[in-house]
Design a protein around this motif. Structure first.
Motif, mmCIF file in Angstrom:
data_model
loop_
_atom_site.group_PDB
_atom_site.id
_atom_site.type_symbol
_atom_site.label_atom_id
_atom_site.label_comp_id
_atom_site.label_asym_id
_atom_site.label_seq_id
_atom_site.Cartn_x
_atom_site.Cartn_y
_atom_site.Cartn_z
ATOM 1 N N MET A 117 0.848 -1.196 0.000
ATOM 2 C CA MET A 117 0.000 0.000 0.000
ATOM 3 C C MET A 117 0.882 1.244 0.000
ATOM 4 O O MET A 117 1.616 1.496 0.961
ATOM 5 C CB MET A 117 -0.889 -0.006 1.243
ATOM 6 C CG MET A 117 -1.667 1.289 1.464
ATOM 7 S SD MET A 117 -2.855 1.658 0.140
ATOM 8 C CE MET A 117 -3.994 0.297 0.322
ATOM 9 N N LYS A 118 0.858 1.979 -1.085
ATOM 10 C CA LYS A 118 1.597 3.230 -1.178
ATOM 11 C C LYS A 118 0.634 4.386 -0.879
ATOM 12 O O LYS A 118 -0.422 4.489 -1.493
ATOM 13 C CB LYS A 118 2.195 3.404 -2.573
ATOM 14 C CG LYS A 118 3.216 2.330 -2.939
ATOM 15 C CD LYS A 118 3.724 2.542 -4.349
ATOM 16 C CE LYS A 118 4.746 1.474 -4.729
ATOM 17 N NZ LYS A 118 5.240 1.657 -6.112
ATOM 18 N N LEU A 119 0.981 5.214 0.064
ATOM 19 C CA LEU A 119 0.120 6.338 0.402
ATOM 20 C C LEU A 119 0.937 7.608 0.419
ATOM 21 O O LEU A 119 1.984 7.688 1.072
ATOM 22 C CB LEU A 119 -0.554 6.119 1.759
ATOM 23 C CG LEU A 119 -1.689 7.100 2.065
ATOM 24 C CD1 LEU A 119 -2.813 6.422 2.826
ATOM 25 C CD2 LEU A 119 -1.187 8.295 2.843
ATOM 26 N N LEU A 120 0.477 8.603 -0.330
ATOM 27 C CA LEU A 120 1.170 9.877 -0.434
ATOM 28 C C LEU A 120 0.448 10.936 0.376
ATOM 29 O O LEU A 120 -0.785 10.980 0.416
ATOM 30 C CB LEU A 120 1.229 10.335 -1.893
ATOM 31 C CG LEU A 120 1.953 9.437 -2.886
ATOM 32 C CD1 LEU A 120 1.790 9.982 -4.301
ATOM 33 C CD2 LEU A 120 3.417 9.311 -2.537
ATOM 34 N N LEU A 121 1.220 11.811 0.996
ATOM 35 C CA LEU A 121 0.662 12.953 1.718
ATOM 36 C C LEU A 121 0.998 14.213 0.941
ATOM 37 O O LEU A 121 2.164 14.548 0.738
ATOM 38 C CB LEU A 121 1.245 13.024 3.134
ATOM 39 C CG LEU A 121 0.791 14.208 3.995
ATOM 40 C CD1 LEU A 121 -0.725 14.268 4.098
ATOM 41 C CD2 LEU A 121 1.422 14.108 5.379
ATOM 42 N N MET A 122 -0.042 14.899 0.488
ATOM 43 C CA MET A 122 0.088 16.109 -0.319
ATOM 44 C C MET A 122 -0.161 17.327 0.578
ATOM 45 O O MET A 122 -1.240 17.475 1.145
ATOM 46 C CB MET A 122 -0.922 16.070 -1.470
ATOM 47 C CG MET A 122 -1.014 17.342 -2.296
ATOM 48 S SD MET A 122 -2.395 17.275 -3.496
ATOM 49 C CE MET A 122 -1.638 16.354 -4.841
ATOM 50 N N GLY A 123 0.833 18.186 0.709
ATOM 51 C CA GLY A 123 0.691 19.398 1.497
ATOM 52 C C GLY A 123 0.088 20.516 0.663
ATOM 53 O O GLY A 123 0.493 20.735 -0.487
ATOM 54 N N ILE A 124 -0.871 21.236 1.215
ATOM 55 C CA ILE A 124 -1.582 22.299 0.500
ATOM 56 C C ILE A 124 -0.869 23.627 0.685
ATOM 57 O O ILE A 124 -0.612 24.057 1.818
ATOM 58 C CB ILE A 124 -3.024 22.421 1.014
ATOM 59 C CG1 ILE A 124 -3.785 21.103 0.799
ATOM 60 C CG2 ILE A 124 -3.744 23.593 0.337
ATOM 61 C CD1 ILE A 124 -5.126 21.050 1.511
#
Length: 273
Positions: free
Chosen positions: A1-8
């Motif tokens: 499971m690859k999960l990315l965190l995108m900062g706004i």
């Protein structure tokens, strides 16, 4: 499971949560670097607010806000997404080093599809009912889950027909974009219906107004919506969301890592843009 965190990172004067905070490019870059240190995998730069009733901005204004930030972050090796619906902004941002185009209109413009296909960039296709100025004026659906799913699949197939590679396409149900509270809840409860399509699913619920409506004491202000945001993000992660878009990166990163441990996912973040 690859999960990315995108900062706004909103470099706008009027975004609903952080508008006006980072209009200076150097301040914006400094905040982006802090988000990377706090655990973001990529930074989503936006130069035009898409909040309800937002007014459009000119091409020149959006370019002036976005390009210096994209250039500096990309030059530093940071993966950058650009939140835009304008083909020329996408073209210039990609030339400046951006790796992702995050389009709230799901590449509605044929030119946008051509630009993204030619650049071989990642694209995020979002569902929105109407336009930012009108999207919250009595939105109605017969079956919001199936309608959003079919719209996004149609947009994905249209993008692929234009040359965008399937593995470069993300889907976003557009929480809060032309949806009532019940519509948002239905989409989050049934996120697996989007996950089942095989496209990575992005979820952006950070600080949104519907999260402030469950306190029993009236609508919570933006600055008090972090607990609700984290709850929604973790539940989305548990249903298979692959990208989480967040303002509060440090808190989101910690919540993601704890949830990953409980769910049995690999520790830490994996960049896959």
């Amino acid at each position: 499971m690859k999960l990315l965190l995108m900062g706004i990172l909103n470099v706008t004067p009027d975004s609903f949560s952080d508008g006006g905070r980072y209009q200076n490019a150097s301040d914006a870059v400094r905040f982006a670097l802090q988000m990377i240190e706090d655990g973001a995998d990529l930074i989503d730069v936006g130069g035009e607010s898409t909040r309800p009733r937002a007014e459009p901005v000119s091409l020149d204004d959006e370019l002036r806000r976005v390009l210096p930030v994209v250039e500096e972050l990309s030059a530093g090796g940071i993966q950058v997404s650009v939140d835009t619906m304008k083909p020329e902004v996408a073209r210039r941002a990609l030339a400046a080093g951006a790796r992702v185009i995050n389009d709230v209109t799901a590449l509605r413009e044929p030119e946008m599809r051509e630009i993204c296909a030619g650049a071989e960039c990642t694209v995020c296709l979002m569902h929105m009912k109407g336009e930012p100025r009108t999207m919250q004026e009595s939105p109605a659906y017969e079956d919001v889950v199936s309608e959003v799913r079919e719209f996004l699949l149609g947009a994905a197939h249209q993008a692929e027909a234009a040359g965008v590679k399937r593995e470069k396409i993300w889907l976003d149900p557009g929480i809060g974009f032309g949806k009532t509270v019940e519509h948002n809840l239905a989409l989050l409860r049934n996120l697996d219906k989007l996950v089942e399509t095989g496209y990575p699913v992005l979820v952006g619920v950070s600080r949104k107004s519907f999260l402030g409506k469950f306190s029993g004491t009236g609508v919570l202000p933006v600055e008090e919506r972090l607990p609700g945001t984290l709850a929604a993000q973790v539940l989305a992660q548990a249903q298979g969301a692959r990208i989480i878009r967040a303002h509060d990166v440090l808190e989101a990163r910690r919540a993601i890592d704890v949830a990953s441990a409980i769910l049995g996912y690999p520790a830490g973040s994996i960049s896959a843009v």
